[in-house]
Design a protein around this motif. Sequence first.
Motif, short mmCIF file in Angstrom:
data_model
loop_
_atom_site.label_atom_id
_atom_site.label_comp_id
_atom_site.label_asym_id
_atom_site.label_seq_id
_atom_site.Cartn_x
_atom_site.Cartn_y
_atom_site.Cartn_z
N ILE A 10 38.10 34.19 49.22
CA ILE A 10 38.19 33.91 47.78
C ILE A 10 38.54 35.19 47.06
O ILE A 10 37.73 36.13 46.99
CB ILE A 10 36.87 33.32 47.24
N VAL A 14 43.22 43.61 46.53
CA VAL A 14 43.52 44.42 47.72
C VAL A 14 42.51 44.16 48.83
O VAL A 14 42.84 44.19 50.02
CB VAL A 14 43.61 45.93 47.36
N GLY A 16 40.78 41.25 49.49
CA GLY A 16 41.06 39.97 50.14
C GLY A 16 42.31 40.05 51.00
O GLY A 16 42.35 39.50 52.12
N ARG A 35 42.74 32.64 42.02
CA ARG A 35 42.78 31.78 40.83
C ARG A 35 43.93 32.13 39.89
O ARG A 35 44.41 31.29 39.13
CB ARG A 35 41.46 31.82 40.08
N ARG A 45 45.33 46.97 38.11
CA ARG A 45 45.13 47.97 37.06
C ARG A 45 44.52 49.25 37.62
O ARG A 45 44.18 50.17 36.87
CB ARG A 45 44.19 47.40 35.99
N LEU A 49 43.95 56.25 43.32
CA LEU A 49 43.68 57.55 43.96
C LEU A 49 43.32 57.34 45.43
O LEU A 49 42.54 56.44 45.75
CB LEU A 49 42.51 58.28 43.27
N ALA A 200 35.47 37.68 47.98
CA ALA A 200 36.15 38.93 47.64
C ALA A 200 36.69 38.80 46.22
O ALA A 200 37.84 39.11 45.94
CB ALA A 200 37.28 39.21 48.64
N GLY A 202 35.94 40.25 43.34
CA GLY A 202 35.92 41.37 42.38
C GLY A 202 34.84 41.20 41.33
O GLY A 202 33.66 40.95 41.64
N VAL A 208 30.83 33.62 42.04
CA VAL A 208 31.20 32.95 43.30
C VAL A 208 29.98 32.87 44.22
O VAL A 208 29.69 31.82 44.80
CB VAL A 208 32.39 33.67 43.97
C1 LIG Z 1 41.12 50.92 35.86
C2 LIG Z 1 40.66 51.04 37.28
C3 LIG Z 1 40.99 52.18 38.01
C4 LIG Z 1 40.59 52.29 39.34
N1 LIG Z 1 40.98 53.39 40.07
C5 LIG Z 1 40.67 53.47 41.39
C6 LIG Z 1 41.14 54.54 42.17
O1 LIG Z 1 41.80 55.45 41.67
N2 LIG Z 1 40.85 54.55 43.50
C7 LIG Z 1 40.09 53.57 44.09
O2 LIG Z 1 39.84 53.64 45.29
N3 LIG Z 1 39.64 52.52 43.36
C8 LIG Z 1 39.93 52.45 42.04
N4 LIG Z 1 39.49 51.38 41.30
C9 LIG Z 1 38.72 50.34 41.96
C10 LIG Z 1 39.59 49.38 42.74
O3 LIG Z 1 40.79 49.13 42.05
C11 LIG Z 1 38.83 48.09 42.96
O4 LIG Z 1 37.57 48.39 43.55
C12 LIG Z 1 39.60 47.16 43.89
O5 LIG Z 1 40.89 46.93 43.39
C13 LIG Z 1 38.82 45.86 44.03
O6 LIG Z 1 39.62 44.96 44.73
P1 LIG Z 1 39.11 43.48 44.93
O7 LIG Z 1 40.10 42.80 45.78
O8 LIG Z 1 37.69 43.51 45.35
O9 LIG Z 1 39.04 42.87 43.44
P2 LIG Z 1 40.17 42.28 42.48
O10 LIG Z 1 41.43 43.05 42.58
O11 LIG Z 1 39.55 42.16 41.13
O12 LIG Z 1 40.45 40.86 43.07
C14 LIG Z 1 39.54 39.80 42.96
C15 LIG Z 1 40.33 38.54 42.72
O13 LIG Z 1 39.48 37.41 42.81
C16 LIG Z 1 40.03 36.41 41.99
N5 LIG Z 1 39.02 35.41 41.73
C17 LIG Z 1 37.88 35.55 41.00
N6 LIG Z 1 37.18 34.40 40.99
C18 LIG Z 1 37.88 33.51 41.74
C19 LIG Z 1 37.68 32.14 42.08
N7 LIG Z 1 36.60 31.45 41.66
N8 LIG Z 1 38.63 31.52 42.83
C20 LIG Z 1 39.72 32.19 43.26
N9 LIG Z 1 39.97 33.48 42.95
C21 LIG Z 1 39.06 34.13 42.21
C22 LIG Z 1 40.46 37.18 40.75
O14 LIG Z 1 41.44 36.48 40.02
C23 LIG Z 1 40.97 38.49 41.34
O15 LIG Z 1 42.38 38.52 41.47
C24 LIG Z 1 39.84 51.25 39.95
C25 LIG Z 1 39.51 50.12 39.23
C26 LIG Z 1 39.90 50.00 37.89
C27 LIG Z 1 39.54 48.76 37.14
#
Ligand SMILES: Cc1cc2nc3c(=O)[nH]c(=O)nc-3n(C[C@H](O)[C@H](O)[C@H](O)COP(=O)(O)OP(=O)(O)OC[C@H]3O[C@@H](n4cnc5c(N)ncnc54)[C@H](O)[C@@H]3O)c2cc1C
Length: 388
Positions: A10, A14, A16, A35, A45, A49, A200, A202, A208
């Motif tokens: 889910i 990056v 997932g 979603r 966003r 780094l 996953a 976020g 979730v």
């Molecule tokens: C501004 C910013 C700068 C950052 N800079 C850095 C950096 O320089 N270096 C670094 O290592 N990290 C950095 N991070 C952290 C890093 O970007 C995040 O930790 C990482 O991208 C998280 O990835 P993710 O896949 O867990 O979450 P996300 O990319 O948020 O993905 C989660 C996804 O789940 C989906 N979702 C949610 N609920 C549901 C549902 N019920 N059904 C289906 N889909 C669903 C959402 O739509 C979303 O696309 C930064 C974060 C931010 C916000």
Amino acid sequence: MTETTDVIVIGGGVQGASLAFHLAGRSLQPLVLERGALAGGATGRSSGLVRMHYDLEPEARLAWASFPYFRQWPERVGGECGFTRTGFLQLYPRESGARLRGNVEMQQGMGIPTLLVTADDVRRLAPQFDIGDFDVAAYEPESGYADPSGTTAAFMAAARDRGARLVQGCSVTAIRVDGGRVSGVETNRGGFSAPVVVDAAGAWARDVAGLVGVDVPLTVWRHDTAYVRRPSVLAAGHPTVIDDGNAMYFRPEGRDLTLIGLEDDAATGGSPDDDLRPAGGFVERVVERICRRIPAMIDADLQSTQRGQDGMTPDQRPILGPAGPDGFYLQCGFSGTGFKTAPAIGACMAELIVDGRASTVDISPFGLERFGAGRLLAGAHEDRPIWR
Ligand SMILES: Cc1cc2nc3c(=O)[nH]c(=O)nc-3n(C[C@H](O)[C@H](O)[C@H](O)COP(=O)(O)OP(=O)(O)OC[C@H]3O[C@@H](n4cnc5c(N)ncnc54)[C@H](O)[C@@H]3O)c2cc1C
């Protein structure tokens, strides 16, 4: 008819996408349900780094195990991740010199290419920097930044080539549990069956996990960044920097932009669906901070600002591992630092799911149970509350 698959992931960020890539590499057929659009959450966003300087050893190990992916992306994954080597400087104020030395020693012990350099060395690497507030810095000559959206797209493309599926515009609304074991999910696009479901999601991961009655201590963390066009005196660029004393980080973006983030400007709480406009006064604070470190930036031009969000845990470290009903896993709580570690975390989670144990890096310290047991994670050389 309900579609059946091996693993439902889910969230198409990056994390997932990395998990899907590694599961597909183990001959499973994962299904990623997103979603919105791929990389539409924190990932799209992210500042991207890529460095290894952490004060918690298991985190440094995850970053280090991820680093070969960024450096050898076409061979290991395929496509491009946009890795750009700029060199990385970790600056701490003079009074935190012991913390800096301790971290570098720990990282060198695991083979990470990092060294202590003097303030004069920093001046040679970055002639425009003010170096008045530190004597030594940590330098990672191999590190830099990558493109988070491109990284995610490349992971997902490679996963699909190996049999994974991605459904975008697909929101998970319920998780089915039969006899204490997950059996699938319900979505706005129908049901999907699988014996394993990974959260996953976020900043939405708490909602979730709540679908199976698991309480995950996640707060929404929002973080603003700005792009400025550098003045001509900085045309040659500069290293990627975390500047602890100024609660700021910055890195080049392409040939003439610099990306700047302020760590103490983060807002926490509320809903992950709240408005994502940067805080009032953010631009003024960015100008003031960056000019403290690089006075010549007074002639920079603002290009744009943006706000992103992530799920923040009480110790600002991720939650990785099983929780609740059999077959349910958490891969969340990245607390603003989960891009650079995603390649290794995807590998570890795939190992955990397939083999019952992660072998790339021991991720057992990151289990959900640490919060209930009062075992919050802290770096060996932390001398005050961290920001990351
Ligand atoms: C501004 C910013 C700068 C950052 N800079 C850095 C950096 O320089 N270096 C670094 O290592 N990290 C950095 N991070 C952290 C890093 O970007 C995040 O930790 C990482 O991208 C998280 O990835 P993710 O896949 O867990 O979450 P996300 O990319 O948020 O993905 C989660 C996804 O789940 C989906 N979702 C949610 N609920 C549901 C549902 N019920 N059904 C289906 N889909 C669903 C959402 O739509 C979303 O696309 C930064 C974060 C931010 C916000």
